[in-house]
Design an enzyme around this catalytic site. Structure first.
Site, short mmCIF file in Angstrom:
data_model
loop_
_atom_site.label_atom_id
_atom_site.label_comp_id
_atom_site.label_asym_id
_atom_site.label_seq_id
_atom_site.Cartn_x
_atom_site.Cartn_y
_atom_site.Cartn_z
N GLU A 1 0.81 -1.13 0.12
CA GLU A 1 0.12 0.06 0.03
C GLU A 1 0.84 1.15 0.04
OE1 GLU A 1 -2.53 1.76 -0.03
OE2 GLU A 1 -4.51 0.63 0.18
N ARG B 1 -7.71 1.04 13.46
CA ARG B 1 -6.17 1.18 13.01
C ARG B 1 -6.27 2.22 11.87
NH1 ARG B 1 -4.88 -0.49 7.87
NH2 ARG B 1 -6.07 -2.28 6.95
N GLU C 1 -10.96 -5.34 10.90
CA GLU C 1 -11.38 -6.26 9.66
C GLU C 1 -11.49 -7.69 10.36
OE1 GLU C 1 -8.92 -5.03 5.84
OE2 GLU C 1 -7.72 -5.06 7.53
N ASN D 1 -9.56 5.69 2.73
CA ASN D 1 -8.59 5.21 1.77
C ASN D 1 -8.26 6.49 1.16
OD1 ASN D 1 -7.43 2.91 0.88
ND2 ASN D 1 -9.13 1.78 1.15
N ASP E 1 -9.73 2.02 -4.24
CA ASP E 1 -8.87 1.93 -3.08
C ASP E 1 -7.90 3.35 -3.09
OD1 ASP E 1 -6.70 1.14 -1.00
OD2 ASP E 1 -7.06 -0.81 -1.38
#
Length: 299
Positions: free
Chosen positions: A18, A101, A121, A154, A204
């Site tokens: 990421e 988070r 998650e 995101n 994303d």
């Protein structure tokens, strides 16, 4: 599109690659592995990668004007000294939500850090909904909450004139825009500029090019799409050999290359066989567009 080429350039085998950022001064690509608890730096010149481990999930890492980096580790914004691998906590967010988070983060043109959170998650992209927020952090470490009840905070970026903030809450399946006050960091007048179509996956991370168009990595969509926010039209799409494309940034000579990160976490054995490059980072060339230099945190 015939000149467009997709190459796997960083074999990082990330669980959740990421947050790619091109470091102009170092000519290196900075990115993270969220679930792998690592910050990576890769040199396209030498093909060498350096890594630093974090003690918790790491949502992003960005350069800092005073040197080193600032990263989102767990729910803390930390200063990272690369040479010593030391991390110093600067601020903590969502103290009332210990299972949250930090996820994506980016620096605005004024040097202000924007960073978002998300709930726990259960599985990749399956989260406790409405638990996240969007924060900004200024050079004096003042923290301001701009949005609440976010599902998965995101991608973000700013328009060429710096008056519009583009933002993605992935589960909404939209790319949104806000009016942006660069002096105060305040946002308002939220509206949708693009809604993802069936088969395009979840929006994303994203990057803006020098023409003012957005490039959005589509998680579970195996592609990046190029959106004109002025018209709300997807003008082109580039497929990748992995489904879980996570984020992108421009870099390389003249910012003409688009780097795309990906994830492997959540793939079953069959999917792993079909996508042996999952978790690696890719470089797309021949797009005919250029990006812009990234910003560094002023704190």
């Amino acid at each position: 599109m015939s000149s467009v080429k997709v190459d796997c350039v960083v074999k990082a085998s990330a669980l959740i690659g990421e947050g790619p950022v091109w470091e102009e001064s170092e000519q290196m690509l900075l990115f993270v592995d969220i679930a792998g608890h690592k910050i990576h730096r890769w040199s396209p010149t030498t093909n060498q990668m350096q890594s630093v481990e974090t003690e918790d999930s790491v949502g992003f890492a960005v350069p800092r004007i005073s040197g080193g980096y600032v990263a989102g580790v767990g729910r803390r914004i930390v200063a990272v000294d690369w040479s010593t691998e030391m991390m110093t906590s600067l601020v903590e967010v969502d103290q009332d939500k210990p299972t949250n988070r930090l996820n994506d983060g980016k620096v605005d043109p004024a040097g202000r850090l924007l960073a978002g959170t998300m709930g726990k998650e259960e599985r990749p992209a399956e989260v406790q909904k409405g638990r996240g927020s969007l924060f900004s952090v200024t050079s004096d470490l003042t923290v301001t909450r701009h949005l609440r009840q976010v599902d998965i905070s995101n991608g973000m970026d700013w328009s060429l004139d710096q008056k519009t903030f583009f933002y993605i809450d992935s589960l909404s399946l939209t790319v949104d825009a806000f009016d942006y006050d660069l002096n105060t960091g305040n946002i308002g007048n939220r509206r949708v500029v693009y809604r993802l179509q069936e088969g395009e996956g979840l929006p994303d991370g994203m990057a803006l090019d020098a023409d003012g168009r957005l490039w959005v990595a589509c998680y579970n969509g195996g592609r990046v799409i190029n959106i004109d926010p002025a018209t709300g039209v997807c003008v082109r799409s580039v497929s990748l050999p992995v489904m879980k494309t996570t984020s992108c940034c421009f870099g390389g000579p003249g910012y003409s290359d688009l780097y795309v990160t990906s994830a492997s976490l959540g793939l079953d054995q069959s999917e792993r066989r079909e996508q042996p490059l999952a978790g690696h980072t890719f470089r797309i060339t021949g797009l005919g567009v250029k990006g812009r230099p990234s910003n560094s945190f002023s704190g």
